[in-house]
Write a protein that holds these residues in place. Structure first.
Motif, PDB file in Angstrom:
ATOM      1  N   ASP A  27      41.371  48.745  30.101  1.00 57.58           N
ATOM      2  CA  ASP A  27      40.380  49.401  30.954  1.00 57.58           C
ATOM      3  C   ASP A  27      40.941  49.785  32.319  1.00 57.58           C
ATOM      4  O   ASP A  27      40.234  50.383  33.128  1.00 57.58           O
ATOM      5  N   TYR A  28      42.201  49.420  32.567  1.00 59.29           N
ATOM      6  CA  TYR A  28      42.866  49.732  33.837  1.00 59.29           C
ATOM      7  C   TYR A  28      44.091  50.613  33.572  1.00 59.29           C
ATOM      8  O   TYR A  28      45.217  50.159  33.713  1.00 59.29           O
ATOM      9  N   PRO A  29      43.876  51.874  33.173  1.00 58.63           N
ATOM     10  CA  PRO A  29      45.008  52.718  32.780  1.00 58.63           C
ATOM     11  C   PRO A  29      45.998  52.990  33.905  1.00 58.63           C
ATOM     12  O   PRO A  29      47.174  53.242  33.648  1.00 58.63           O
ATOM     13  N   ASP A  30      45.546  52.918  35.147  1.00 54.73           N
ATOM     14  CA  ASP A  30      46.430  53.202  36.281  1.00 54.73           C
ATOM     15  C   ASP A  30      47.137  51.962  36.817  1.00 54.73           C
ATOM     16  O   ASP A  30      47.961  52.061  37.726  1.00 54.73           O
ATOM     17  N   ALA A  31      46.812  50.795  36.265  1.00 50.10           N
ATOM     18  CA  ALA A  31      47.404  49.550  36.769  1.00 50.10           C
ATOM     19  C   ALA A  31      48.912  49.537  36.548  1.00 50.10           C
ATOM     20  O   ALA A  31      49.416  50.040  35.542  1.00 50.10           O
ATOM     21  N   LYS A  32      49.632  48.966  37.522  1.00 50.00           N
ATOM     22  CA  LYS A  32      51.075  48.765  37.379  1.00 50.00           C
ATOM     23  C   LYS A  32      51.355  47.418  36.717  1.00 50.00           C
ATOM     24  O   LYS A  32      52.462  47.148  36.262  1.00 50.00           O
ATOM     25  N   GLY A  33      50.328  46.581  36.702  1.00 52.55           N
ATOM     26  CA  GLY A  33      50.420  45.252  36.113  1.00 52.55           C
ATOM     27  C   GLY A  33      49.111  44.531  36.375  1.00 52.55           C
ATOM     28  O   GLY A  33      48.133  45.145  36.827  1.00 52.55           O
ATOM     29  N   TYR A  34      49.091  43.236  36.078  1.00 54.09           N
ATOM     30  CA  TYR A  34      47.850  42.470  36.172  1.00 54.09           C
ATOM     31  C   TYR A  34      48.146  41.052  36.651  1.00 54.09           C
ATOM     32  O   TYR A  34      49.190  40.494  36.327  1.00 54.09           O
ATOM     33  N   VAL A  35      47.190  40.486  37.383  1.00 57.99           N
ATOM     34  CA  VAL A  35      47.229  39.065  37.720  1.00 57.99           C
ATOM     35  C   VAL A  35      46.093  38.420  36.933  1.00 57.99           C
ATOM     36  O   VAL A  35      44.915  38.642  37.221  1.00 57.99           O
ATOM     37  N   LYS A  61      45.005  44.289  44.394  1.00 56.87           N
ATOM     38  CA  LYS A  61      44.393  45.408  43.662  1.00 56.87           C
ATOM     39  C   LYS A  61      44.606  46.710  44.424  1.00 56.87           C
ATOM     40  O   LYS A  61      44.659  47.780  43.825  1.00 56.87           O
ATOM     41  N   ALA A  62      44.778  46.615  45.743  1.00 53.86           N
ATOM     42  CA  ALA A  62      45.103  47.803  46.544  1.00 53.86           C
ATOM     43  C   ALA A  62      46.492  48.337  46.178  1.00 53.86           C
ATOM     44  O   ALA A  62      46.789  49.509  46.403  1.00 53.86           O
ATOM     45  N   MET A  63      47.331  47.477  45.606  1.00 54.94           N
ATOM     46  CA  MET A  63      48.676  47.871  45.169  1.00 54.94           C
ATOM     47  C   MET A  63      48.704  48.113  43.656  1.00 54.94           C
ATOM     48  O   MET A  63      49.748  48.159  43.042  1.00 54.94           O
ATOM     49  N   VAL A  64      47.530  48.264  43.079  1.00 60.02           N
ATOM     50  CA  VAL A  64      47.303  48.588  41.665  1.00 60.02           C
ATOM     51  C   VAL A  64      47.755  47.458  40.732  1.00 60.02           C
ATOM     52  O   VAL A  64      48.245  47.700  39.632  1.00 60.02           O
ATOM     53  N   TYR A  65      47.573  46.226  41.193  1.00 61.94           N
ATOM     54  CA  TYR A  65      47.734  45.034  40.347  1.00 61.94           C
ATOM     55  C   TYR A  65      46.395  44.293  40.346  1.00 61.94           C
ATOM     56  O   TYR A  65      46.199  43.361  41.118  1.00 61.94           O
ATOM     57  N   PRO A  66      45.442  44.740  39.502  1.00 64.66           N
ATOM     58  CA  PRO A  66      44.125  44.101  39.499  1.00 64.66           C
ATOM     59  C   PRO A  66      44.200  42.638  39.059  1.00 64.66           C
ATOM     60  O   PRO A  66      45.019  42.274  38.222  1.00 64.66           O
ATOM     61  N   THR A  88      26.043  33.099  38.115  1.00 60.68           N
ATOM     62  CA  THR A  88      25.549  32.532  39.377  1.00 60.68           C
ATOM     63  C   THR A  88      26.698  32.289  40.341  1.00 60.68           C
ATOM     64  O   THR A  88      26.615  32.641  41.531  1.00 60.68           O
ATOM     65  N   ARG A  89      27.787  31.696  39.828  1.00 58.46           N
ATOM     66  CA  ARG A  89      28.930  31.374  40.693  1.00 58.46           C
ATOM     67  C   ARG A  89      29.555  32.647  41.271  1.00 58.46           C
ATOM     68  O   ARG A  89      29.902  32.709  42.452  1.00 58.46           O
ATOM     69  N   ALA A  90      29.728  33.659  40.424  1.00 60.88           N
ATOM     70  CA  ALA A  90      30.336  34.918  40.872  1.00 60.88           C
ATOM     71  C   ALA A  90      29.492  35.562  41.970  1.00 60.88           C
ATOM     72  O   ALA A  90      30.023  36.098  42.942  1.00 60.88           O
ATOM     73  N   GLU A  91      28.154  35.478  41.822  1.00 56.86           N
ATOM     74  CA  GLU A  91      27.255  36.047  42.836  1.00 56.86           C
ATOM     75  C   GLU A  91      27.308  35.229  44.124  1.00 56.86           C
ATOM     76  O   GLU A  91      27.366  35.790  45.222  1.00 56.86           O
ATOM     77  N   GLU A  92      27.274  33.896  43.984  1.00 60.24           N
ATOM     78  CA  GLU A  92      27.291  33.018  45.165  1.00 60.24           C
ATOM     79  C   GLU A  92      28.548  33.233  46.004  1.00 60.24           C
ATOM     80  O   GLU A  92      28.500  33.276  47.226  1.00 60.24           O
ATOM     81  N   LYS A  93      29.693  33.348  45.324  1.00 61.37           N
ATOM     82  CA  LYS A  93      30.974  33.454  46.019  1.00 61.37           C
ATOM     83  C   LYS A  93      31.350  34.900  46.341  1.00 61.37           C
ATOM     84  O   LYS A  93      32.304  35.139  47.074  1.00 61.37           O
ATOM     85  N   GLY A  94      30.634  35.849  45.776  1.00 63.24           N
ATOM     86  CA  GLY A  94      30.966  37.252  46.022  1.00 63.24           C
ATOM     87  C   GLY A  94      32.297  37.646  45.389  1.00 63.24           C
ATOM     88  O   GLY A  94      33.116  38.316  46.021  1.00 63.24           O
ATOM     89  N   PHE A  95      32.497  37.225  44.142  1.00 64.18           N
ATOM     90  CA  PHE A  95      33.746  37.574  43.445  1.00 64.18           C
ATOM     91  C   PHE A  95      33.929  39.088  43.430  1.00 64.18           C
ATOM     92  O   PHE A  95      32.995  39.835  43.106  1.00 64.18           O
ATOM     93  N   THR A  96      35.129  39.521  43.764  1.00 64.40           N
ATOM     94  CA  THR A  96      35.454  40.951  43.856  1.00 64.40           C
ATOM     95  C   THR A  96      36.259  41.406  42.641  1.00 64.40           C
ATOM     96  O   THR A  96      36.803  42.496  42.625  1.00 64.40           O
ATOM     97  N   PHE A  97      36.338  40.554  41.629  1.00 67.99           N
ATOM     98  CA  PHE A  97      37.167  40.789  40.439  1.00 67.99           C
ATOM     99  C   PHE A  97      36.352  40.441  39.197  1.00 67.99           C
ATOM    100  O   PHE A  97      35.357  39.707  39.287  1.00 67.99           O
ATOM    101  N   PRO A  98      36.767  40.921  38.024  1.00 67.48           N
ATOM    102  CA  PRO A  98      36.081  40.526  36.795  1.00 67.48           C
ATOM    103  C   PRO A  98      36.246  39.022  36.559  1.00 67.48           C
ATOM    104  O   PRO A  98      37.311  38.459  36.817  1.00 67.48           O
TER     105      PRO A  98
END
Length: 193
Positions: A27-35, A61-66, A88-98
């Motif tokens: 789902d990340y066709p432009d990614a250079k890699g992944y963490v 992710k700004a460097m295209v490593y989501p 709930t946890r993702a909302e509470e902490k404001g996760f910016t990633f999947p």
């Protein structure tokens, strides 16, 4: 078992995100890699690393490593790691990633993850996704005691097109709670969580 540095990742996963959508590396066709970070809700180590994981996501992710977080735990063993609790946890902490749920527990053994958190950095090559770093985020659960930022150092080298000076470290944290682990009851009673 699992992936070692230099291995090519076999296939892709498709796991449910906290927003209800299915997510895959593809789902990340432009990614250079992944963490890819195996983590969870209940583990004190995972909780201690949440702010650092958010900061790492923002930077790379700004460097295209989501960054993609995956919860590998069986909620029948640890109810706090259930899918609704993840939302709930993702909302509470404001996760910016999947934040994905490895509900079938098929993905984490393929990677070889043993702890939460446990990191795998993948570099996209012509042949596929290659593991270029695996292990810990840094060298201390306590943010103010960190001496070595393993993951950030590895990422900075990779982005420059270099091999990380330290490509493998020992992951530390809580054991992954597997429904098929014959020792799960013993582990639960003996872990200092």
């Amino acid at each position: 078992p699992g992936y070692q540095v230099g291995d090519m990742v076999q296939g892709d996963f498709k796991l449910k995100n906290v927003d209800g959508n299915m997510v895959a590396l593809a789902d990340y066709p432009d990614a250079k890699g992944y963490v890819v970070i195996f983590t969870c809700n209940h583990c004190p180590y995972s909780i201690a690393y949440e702010d650092r994981i958010i900061a790492l996501d923002e930077k790379y992710k700004a460097m295209v490593y989501p960054l993609i977080a995956i919860n590998p735990n069986d909620p029948e063993i640890v109810p706090e790691d259930g899918y609704e609790e993840m939302i709930t946890r993702a909302e509470e902490k404001g996760f910016t990633f999947p934040y994905l749920f490895d509900e079938s527990q098929d993905v984490y053994p393929q990677y070889g993850a043993t702890k939460t958190p446990h990191v795998y950095v993948l570099n996209k090559t012509a042949e596929g996704n290659q593991v270029v770093y695996t292990g810990a985020i840094d060298d201390s659960k306590e943010a103010d005691a960190v001496q070595q930022v393993y993951l950030a150092d590895a990422m900075d080298a990779i982005i420059k097109g270099e091999a990380p000076a330290l490509a493998e470290t020992k992951a530390f944290g809580c054991s992954i709670k597997d429904k098929d682990d014959p020792y799960k009851d013993f582990k639960e009673s003996s872990e200092a969580e």
